[in-house]
Design a protein around this motif. Sequence first.
Motif, PDB file in Angstrom:
ATOM      1  N   TRP A 142      -6.405   4.233 -12.594  1.00 47.55           N
ATOM      2  CA  TRP A 142      -7.607   4.141 -11.775  1.00 47.55           C
ATOM      3  C   TRP A 142      -8.796   3.550 -12.511  1.00 47.55           C
ATOM      4  CZ3 TRP A 142      -8.557   3.899  -6.808  1.00 47.55           C
ATOM      5  CH2 TRP A 142      -7.506   4.209  -5.954  1.00 47.55           C
TER       6      TRP A 142
ATOM      7  N   ARG B  25       1.558   6.098  -5.247  1.00 50.33           N
ATOM      8  CA  ARG B  25       1.720   7.522  -5.489  1.00 50.33           C
ATOM      9  C   ARG B  25       1.438   7.713  -6.965  1.00 50.33           C
ATOM     10  NH1 ARG B  25       3.550  11.400  -2.250  1.00 50.33           N
ATOM     11  NH2 ARG B  25       3.162  10.584  -0.199  1.00 50.33           N
TER      12      ARG B  25
ATOM     13  N   MET C 117       0.841  -1.198   0.000  1.00 52.61           N
ATOM     14  CA  MET C 117       0.000   0.000   0.000  1.00 52.61           C
ATOM     15  C   MET C 117       0.871   1.240   0.000  1.00 52.61           C
ATOM     16  SD  MET C 117      -3.357  -1.424   1.815  1.00 52.61           S
ATOM     17  CE  MET C 117      -4.214  -0.040   1.196  1.00 52.61           C
TER      18      MET C 117
ATOM     19  N   ARG D 100      -7.939  16.543  -3.253  1.00 57.24           N
ATOM     20  CA  ARG D 100      -6.529  16.296  -3.580  1.00 57.24           C
ATOM     21  C   ARG D 100      -6.334  15.030  -4.430  1.00 57.24           C
ATOM     22  NH1 ARG D 100      -2.548  13.264  -1.845  1.00 57.24           N
ATOM     23  NH2 ARG D 100      -3.650  12.557   0.016  1.00 57.24           N
ATOM     24  N   ILE D 101      -6.964  13.915  -4.033  1.00 57.27           N
ATOM     25  CA  ILE D 101      -6.731  12.673  -4.780  1.00 57.27           C
ATOM     26  C   ILE D 101      -7.436  12.664  -6.138  1.00 57.27           C
ATOM     27  CG2 ILE D 101      -6.152  11.191  -2.822  1.00 57.27           C
ATOM     28  CD1 ILE D 101      -9.012  10.125  -2.871  1.00 57.27           C
TER      29      ILE D 101
ATOM     30  N   ILE E 246       3.002   8.730  -9.467  1.00 60.41           N
ATOM     31  CA  ILE E 246       4.180   8.922 -10.306  1.00 60.41           C
ATOM     32  C   ILE E 246       4.495   7.574 -10.911  1.00 60.41           C
ATOM     33  CG2 ILE E 246       5.514  10.912  -9.539  1.00 60.41           C
ATOM     34  CD1 ILE E 246       6.547   9.113  -7.258  1.00 60.41           C
TER      35      ILE E 246
ATOM     36  N   GLU F 297      -6.443  14.265  -8.365  1.00 58.81           N
ATOM     37  CA  GLU F 297      -5.315  14.419  -9.294  1.00 58.81           C
ATOM     38  C   GLU F 297      -4.800  13.080  -9.827  1.00 58.81           C
ATOM     39  OE1 GLU F 297      -2.193  16.760  -7.541  1.00 58.81           O
ATOM     40  OE2 GLU F 297      -3.536  18.423  -7.091  1.00 58.81           O
ATOM     41  N   SER F 298      -5.411  11.994  -9.387  1.00 58.95           N
ATOM     42  CA  SER F 298      -4.891  10.657  -9.717  1.00 58.95           C
ATOM     43  C   SER F 298      -4.867  10.345 -11.205  1.00 58.95           C
ATOM     44  CB  SER F 298      -5.728   9.597  -9.003  1.00 58.95           C
ATOM     45  OG  SER F 298      -5.491   9.644  -7.627  1.00 58.95           O
TER      46      SER F 298
ATOM     47  N   ARG G 244       5.307   1.209   5.214  1.00 56.77           N
ATOM     48  CA  ARG G 244       3.961   1.131   4.661  1.00 56.77           C
ATOM     49  C   ARG G 244       3.371  -0.261   4.910  1.00 56.77           C
ATOM     50  NH1 ARG G 244       1.475   5.065   4.589  1.00 56.77           N
ATOM     51  NH2 ARG G 244       0.061   4.202   3.066  1.00 56.77           N
TER      52      ARG G 244
ATOM     53  N   ARG H 128      12.083   4.318  -6.077  1.00 59.33           N
ATOM     54  CA  ARG H 128      12.991   4.528  -4.962  1.00 59.33           C
ATOM     55  C   ARG H 128      12.966   3.305  -4.047  1.00 59.33           C
ATOM     56  NH1 ARG H 128       8.794   9.283  -3.299  1.00 59.33           N
ATOM     57  NH2 ARG H 128       8.047   8.269  -1.411  1.00 59.33           N
TER      58      ARG H 128
END
Lengths: 353, 353
Positions: free
Chosen positions: A218, A115, A112, A209-210, A117, A212-213, A131, A124
């Motif tokens: 999705w 992000r 989980m 905010r989300i 990106i 922006e996914s 998490r 990374r």
Amino acid sequence: MRLKKVRIVGSGLIGTSIGLGLVARNISVEMVDIDPRAQKLAQDLIGAPTPEKADLTILALPSSALSSVLNREYDLNPESKFIDIGSVKTKPVLDVERSQIPTGRFCPTHPMAGREIGGAESARGDLFAGRPWILCVQGVDADVVEAAKELVELLGAKAFEVDVDEHDMAVALISHLPQMVASLLAKQLNAGQSKWLALAGSGLRDTTRIAESDPILWSEIISENREKVLPLLETFAEDLSEVISNLRGSESTKTAIKKLIVDGNLGRSKIPGKHGGVARDYTLLPVVIEDKPGQLGLLFTECDKARVNIEDLAIEHTPGQFTGLITLSLSATDAQTLYEHLLGCGWNVHTPR
Amino acid sequence: MRLKKVRIVGSGLIGTSIGLGLVARNISVEMVDIDPRAQKLAQDLIGAPTPEKADLTILALPSSALSSVLNREYDLNPESKFIDIGSVKTKPVLDVERSQIPTGRFCPTHPMAGREIGGAESARGDLFAGRPWILCVQGVDADVVEAAKELVELLGAKAFEVDVDEHDMAVALISHLPQMVASLLAKQLNAGQSKWLALAGSGLRDTTRIAESDPILWSEIISENREKVLPLLETFAEDLSEVISNLRGSESTKTAIKKLIVDGNLGRSKIPGKHGGVARDYTLLPVVIEDKPGQLGLLFTECDKARVNIEDLAIEHTPGQFTGLITLSLSATDAQTLYEHLLGCGWNVHTPR
């Protein structure tokens, strides 16, 4: 067992991040991708693998592509253990049942750490640090479960065991429903005037905010989990319809709206805070600062001197102005300590609440 | 004109905060409340007023109580100018039209500084600093508008002129609709298991934060603005119903969901950022820190050294773990500067994005 070599099929954000995390722990990692450029980038980032066969194969590719690689991967390395990393768990299990991979050799998992990106270049090695990582271990061979748990531990994540069906119900509620609602809400803003949106406060910002996914990611997740998302959307729609008919009436409007807000208060209070406590257990400490470099640093230096632990923090935006409101979340004791400390050194701090 | 004395009817959070802000600017303030205890507390906080009549009367009481005081206030001081501070503007205008106060002597206003804390004891003189304050000046006498603008300026707020009807449409969209949606979403969590909610990320937290709002205040606001909120809820319900029927079908589900997410992306992008720019103009800089006292202070001290301005910040919660992800929002230039600075002093900082 200890993992020696891992083969990662899919060199996107998740696959490459797993690879980076594993090589840092001295595990040999082989990256694979249908796109040779992505595969090369990922492998270059991670370094060349050792020549032996992998003892764990991680299927880290989009769910829609999973079924196309299962038999090939099994043929290549029938002794391997297999896991996937998809956001929905029912379909991968069906895909594996229809493949040559024995069901006991495959453990459905879900880190989980989403992000918005994509790609190996955003990867990374510490993406999963701290998490939750869900494992669906029912009917999975013990050595496969052990390998999956070792992977989670190596990456610094925290394993949670949940059944496949329960996983999909849980993420429908805590992730897929909020995504749909946030997108629906943000969509409504297209009908408003720009100057109205200039008046928006942090409430509108947070609730959208989300929104922006990523649309491709999705649309796949939601359509794959439609069976679990649908009843939640339907209940939401029924509750909304009740609110609408109450607003259309004139008698009991206030009572009905009040009940909705109370129900929302209750639901909200069920989301746990950072360390398992309930979100509302924190005490809020408002501090007014000048909106210029250095203020936050000075503030946190004082927090350090006061020996308090900041659990969370919000910055209030102030269009066109140069003061800012910082709201710190702390334990009640720490809030009182910090309040007195900050008052003592002349900060514009307000009573904890 | 310069304001000399202000009478504030209603000694709650807003009224008392206005009072505190005004006495700090050497304006005499008389506090009034139907509750003698609240009135005394507010007046004690603010200090005794001068004996002359007020040149501005601020009606800072719940909207439902407004009509009951208008004639009394006018009889007491027919030379005064009048303003209110309610979250919905249509009803106060009607209330004044039905009172003895000439409509030109009353300016409807709305300071956009709402927080879910009530009472004089929560008041603060800087509550309005840097916040928008809406003035509905149409048909209002010039000297009354001038007094309202002077008040806004004295309190450090920023005046926006909008018509009554447009105000109510704007707040329905940017404040009342998000409130209803957040409460409806948070309500759904009551049907979930606690252990599912332990897996919740910042998405669920953000989308439901304002579901903590006060039920009495909000039931009044929503029912008063029902005419403007209703069409928005109805459009939301139609969009939701379309999503549901697309999910029930099997053909075009993915395309339909993708379109919804894209529409949400677009709506979200219309919310301006801190200083009038668009929210997405910020560059995000992820920093992984150990979750212990002092880390944030050290981080911001480095930001100070690097001479960059942090526009916003998010803390990623990590249940039961002791690492944290801080995501800083900065200008692209500042993000690159800070990235290099933090790398240079050994921080676990990731590429700006």
